[in-house]
Scaffold this motif. Structure first.
Motif, PDB file in Angstrom:
ATOM      1  N   LEU A 169       0.636  -1.008  -0.109  1.00 49.20           N
ATOM      2  CA  LEU A 169      -0.014  -0.100   0.033  1.00 49.20           C
ATOM      3  C   LEU A 169       0.935   1.190  -0.028  1.00 49.20           C
ATOM      4  O   LEU A 169       0.347   2.252  -0.483  1.00 49.20           O
ATOM      5  CB  LEU A 169      -0.906  -0.034   1.167  1.00 49.20           C
ATOM      6  N   GLN A 170       1.886   1.268   0.644  1.00 45.87           N
ATOM      7  CA  GLN A 170       3.071   2.469   0.589  1.00 45.87           C
ATOM      8  C   GLN A 170       3.474   2.652  -0.765  1.00 45.87           C
ATOM      9  O   GLN A 170       3.579   3.816  -0.967  1.00 45.87           O
ATOM     10  CB  GLN A 170       4.132   2.243   1.558  1.00 45.87           C
ATOM     11  N   HIS A 171       3.239   1.839  -1.837  1.00 41.70           N
ATOM     12  CA  HIS A 171       3.797   2.184  -2.874  1.00 41.70           C
ATOM     13  C   HIS A 171       2.950   1.938  -4.238  1.00 41.70           C
ATOM     14  O   HIS A 171       3.260   2.135  -5.424  1.00 41.70           O
ATOM     15  CB  HIS A 171       5.191   0.995  -3.339  1.00 41.70           C
ATOM     16  N   MET A 172       1.657   1.876  -3.727  1.00 43.90           N
ATOM     17  CA  MET A 172       0.731   1.660  -4.936  1.00 43.90           C
ATOM     18  C   MET A 172       0.176   3.248  -5.130  1.00 43.90           C
ATOM     19  O   MET A 172       0.479   4.263  -4.378  1.00 43.90           O
ATOM     20  CB  MET A 172      -0.721   0.997  -4.405  1.00 43.90           C
ATOM     21  N   PRO A 173      -0.146   3.587  -6.441  1.00 44.50           N
ATOM     22  CA  PRO A 173      -0.428   4.910  -6.919  1.00 44.50           C
ATOM     23  C   PRO A 173      -1.580   5.626  -6.127  1.00 44.50           C
ATOM     24  O   PRO A 173      -2.430   4.585  -5.465  1.00 44.50           O
ATOM     25  CB  PRO A 173      -0.906   4.748  -8.440  1.00 44.50           C
ATOM     26  N   LYS A 174      -1.830   6.754  -5.868  1.00 45.60           N
ATOM     27  CA  LYS A 174      -2.836   7.542  -5.264  1.00 45.60           C
ATOM     28  C   LYS A 174      -4.123   7.309  -5.944  1.00 45.60           C
ATOM     29  O   LYS A 174      -4.183   6.963  -6.963  1.00 45.60           O
ATOM     30  CB  LYS A 174      -2.461   9.164  -5.286  1.00 45.60           C
ATOM     31  N   LEU A 217      12.800  -5.501   4.267  1.00 44.60           N
ATOM     32  CA  LEU A 217      13.926  -5.019   3.363  1.00 44.60           C
ATOM     33  C   LEU A 217      13.218  -5.325   1.997  1.00 44.60           C
ATOM     34  O   LEU A 217      13.274  -4.554   0.945  1.00 44.60           O
ATOM     35  CB  LEU A 217      15.231  -5.590   3.615  1.00 44.60           C
ATOM     36  N   VAL A 218      13.022  -6.620   1.850  1.00 42.37           N
ATOM     37  CA  VAL A 218      12.622  -7.045   0.384  1.00 42.37           C
ATOM     38  C   VAL A 218      11.324  -6.432  -0.150  1.00 42.37           C
ATOM     39  O   VAL A 218      11.299  -5.999  -1.292  1.00 42.37           O
ATOM     40  CB  VAL A 218      12.865  -8.384   0.463  1.00 42.37           C
ATOM     41  N   PHE A 219      10.315  -6.682   0.499  1.00 43.13           N
ATOM     42  CA  PHE A 219       9.029  -6.223   0.206  1.00 43.13           C
ATOM     43  C   PHE A 219       8.927  -4.730  -0.427  1.00 43.13           C
ATOM     44  O   PHE A 219       8.488  -4.436  -1.395  1.00 43.13           O
ATOM     45  CB  PHE A 219       8.087  -6.381   1.019  1.00 43.13           C
ATOM     46  N   PRO A 220       9.411  -3.656   0.426  1.00 39.65           N
ATOM     47  CA  PRO A 220       9.495  -2.489  -0.098  1.00 39.65           C
ATOM     48  C   PRO A 220      10.445  -2.357  -1.268  1.00 39.65           C
ATOM     49  O   PRO A 220       9.679  -1.488  -2.140  1.00 39.65           O
ATOM     50  CB  PRO A 220      10.330  -1.518   1.263  1.00 39.65           C
ATOM     51  N   LEU A 221      11.299  -2.782  -1.612  1.00 38.22           N
ATOM     52  CA  LEU A 221      12.087  -2.797  -2.706  1.00 38.22           C
ATOM     53  C   LEU A 221      11.422  -3.300  -3.871  1.00 38.22           C
ATOM     54  O   LEU A 221      11.406  -2.775  -4.939  1.00 38.22           O
ATOM     55  CB  LEU A 221      13.440  -3.302  -2.513  1.00 38.22           C
ATOM     56  N   SER A 230       8.038  -1.559  -4.692  1.00 43.54           N
ATOM     57  CA  SER A 230       8.201  -0.345  -5.219  1.00 43.54           C
ATOM     58  C   SER A 230       8.603  -0.169  -6.885  1.00 43.54           C
ATOM     59  O   SER A 230       8.452   0.304  -7.820  1.00 43.54           O
ATOM     60  CB  SER A 230       9.394   0.439  -4.725  1.00 43.54           C
ATOM     61  N   TYR A 231       9.454  -1.325  -7.152  1.00 42.71           N
ATOM     62  CA  TYR A 231       9.814  -1.715  -8.526  1.00 42.71           C
ATOM     63  C   TYR A 231       8.818  -2.345  -9.330  1.00 42.71           C
ATOM     64  O   TYR A 231       8.302  -1.734 -10.288  1.00 42.71           O
ATOM     65  CB  TYR A 231      11.071  -2.666  -8.488  1.00 42.71           C
ATOM     66  N   LEU A 232       7.873  -2.995  -8.758  1.00 33.97           N
ATOM     67  CA  LEU A 232       6.933  -3.732  -9.536  1.00 33.97           C
ATOM     68  C   LEU A 232       5.726  -2.773  -9.838  1.00 33.97           C
ATOM     69  O   LEU A 232       5.180  -2.802 -10.800  1.00 33.97           O
ATOM     70  CB  LEU A 232       6.016  -4.988  -8.755  1.00 33.97           C
ATOM     71  N   THR A 233       5.325  -1.875  -8.748  1.00 35.53           N
ATOM     72  CA  THR A 233       4.303  -0.734  -8.989  1.00 35.53           C
ATOM     73  C   THR A 233       4.636   0.071 -10.187  1.00 35.53           C
ATOM     74  O   THR A 233       3.938   0.490 -10.843  1.00 35.53           O
ATOM     75  CB  THR A 233       3.770  -0.257  -7.867  1.00 35.53           C
ATOM     76  N   VAL A 287      -2.488   1.537 -16.923  1.00 38.72           N
ATOM     77  CA  VAL A 287      -2.916   0.043 -16.191  1.00 38.72           C
ATOM     78  C   VAL A 287      -2.928   0.510 -14.741  1.00 38.72           C
ATOM     79  O   VAL A 287      -2.002   1.174 -14.041  1.00 38.72           O
ATOM     80  CB  VAL A 287      -1.921  -0.906 -16.487  1.00 38.72           C
ATOM     81  N   ALA A 288      -4.067   0.407 -14.117  1.00 34.96           N
ATOM     82  CA  ALA A 288      -4.237   0.614 -12.745  1.00 34.96           C
ATOM     83  C   ALA A 288      -4.007  -0.581 -11.884  1.00 34.96           C
ATOM     84  O   ALA A 288      -4.292  -1.632 -12.043  1.00 34.96           O
ATOM     85  CB  ALA A 288      -6.056   1.003 -12.399  1.00 34.96           C
TER      86      ALA A 288
END
Length: 251
Positions: free
Chosen positions: A54-59, A132-136, A139-142, A149-150
Motif C-alpha cells: 500500500l505504501q507504493h501503490m499509486p494515489k 527489506l525485500v518487500f518495500p524494494l 516499489s519496483y513492480l508498481t 494500467v491501474a
C-alpha cells in the motif's frame, strides 16, 4: 527368550505411538489457542501485512477482493498462518521432547542448538523479506506498470504471494543449519564444500530465480543472502570440525 523380548518391543513401540499422539495433540491445541487470539485481530494483521504494498501503490488506488467471500476468509487464513508461525517454538519443543531420549549426549549437544538456530533463522528470513525485500520489490513492480494500467491487487492473490516469499526466504535462511548438518553427519567435508563454492554461487541464483518474482532485484535480494549464509555455515562447520579433531587428539 524370543517370545519374551517380542512383547517388550511391542509395548515399547505402542508407548512411543501414544507419546507421539499426545505431543501431536498438544501441537494442534497450541495452534488452535493461538488462532483464537489472532482471529480477533485478523483484519489488523492483514493491514500490517499489506502495508509494504500500500505504501507504493499509486494515489487513489486500493486493493480489491475479486471473490465474494475473500474479505472474510482471506484475513482468517492469514490469522491461522500467523498462529502456526507463532507456535513453531512450542512445536519444535514437542519434537525435541519426543526425539531427545533416543539421542546420545553429544547428539543432544548438537541437535538442540540446531533446532534453536533453525527457528531463529526462519524468523529472520521472514523479517528480512518483510522489512527489506518487500518495500524494494513492490516499489519496483508498481512503478513498472504500463501507462493506463491501474495497479489494484486482489487481497487473496497478494496473501498467496507474500506467504510464498516468506516461505522462500525462511527456507533460504536455513542454509547454515543444512551446511553444518551435512558436515556433522560426515556426508561432506568443509574442504570439499569450499571447493564447490563456484557451483554453490550459481546454484543459489538458480534457486532464487524459481522462488522469487521474475525480476532481477528480488532474485538478487534472495541469492546474495543465501550465498553469505552458506559462507557462515561453512565457517561454523570448520570450527566444529576443528573442535572435534582436537577432542579426538586429546582423547
Amino acid at each position: 527368550m524370543t517370545n519374551q523380548v517380542q512383547p517388550d518391543n511391542e509395548q515399547s513401540f505402542f508407548s512411543h505411538l501414544v507419546e507421539l499422539r499426545d505431543r501431536l495433540l498438544k501441537m494442534v491445541l497450541c495452534v488452535l489457542l493461538v488462532f483464537v487470539g489472532t482471529a480477533s485481530y485478523a483484519n489488523e494483521i492483514y493491514a500490517f501485512l499489506a502495508d509494504p504494498l500500500l505504501q507504493h501503490m499509486p494515489k487513489n488506488s486500493s486493493m480489491i477482493a475479486i471473490d465474494v467471500a475473500s474479505p472474510f476468509f482471506t484475513p482468517f487464513k492469514l490469522a491461522f498462518v500467523v498462529a502456526v508461525f507463532a507456535s513453531i517454538p512450542f512445536i519444535l519443543y514437542q519434537f525435541w521432547g519426543f526425539v531427545a531420549p533416543g539421542l546420545y549426549r553429544h547428539e543432544k549437544m548438537m541437535v538442540a542448538p540446531l533446532l534453536l538456530a533453525s527457528t531463529v533463522l526462519f524468523y529472520g528470513g521472514a523479517a528480512f523479506a518483510y522489512f527489506l525485500v518487500f518495500p524494494l520489490v513492490f516499489s519496483y513492480l508498481t512503478a513498472a506498470a504500463p501507462a493506463g494500467v491501474a495497479v489494484m491487487t486482489d487481497i487473496a492473490t497478494y496473501l498467496d504471494f507474500v506467504l510464498a516469499m516468506f516461505f522462500a526466504f525462511g527456507l533460504a535462511f536455513e542454509i547454515p543449519v543444512l551446511t553444518i548438518v551435512l558436515v556433522w553427519t560426515g556426508i561432506i567435508s568443509p574442504e570439499s564444500l569450499a571447493e564447490k563454492r563456484p557451483y554453490v554461487i550459481v546454484g543459489v541464483f538458480v534457486v532464487a530465480m524459481f522462488l522469487t518474482p521474475p525480476d532481477a532485484l528480488s532474485q538478487t535480494l534472495l541469492a546474495v543472502p543465501m550465498w553469505l549464509l552458506f559462507e557462515s555455515g561453512l565457517l561454523f562447520s570448520r570450527l566444529i570440525t576443528r573442535r572435534d579433531r582436537a577432542a579426538e587428539n586429546d582423547g
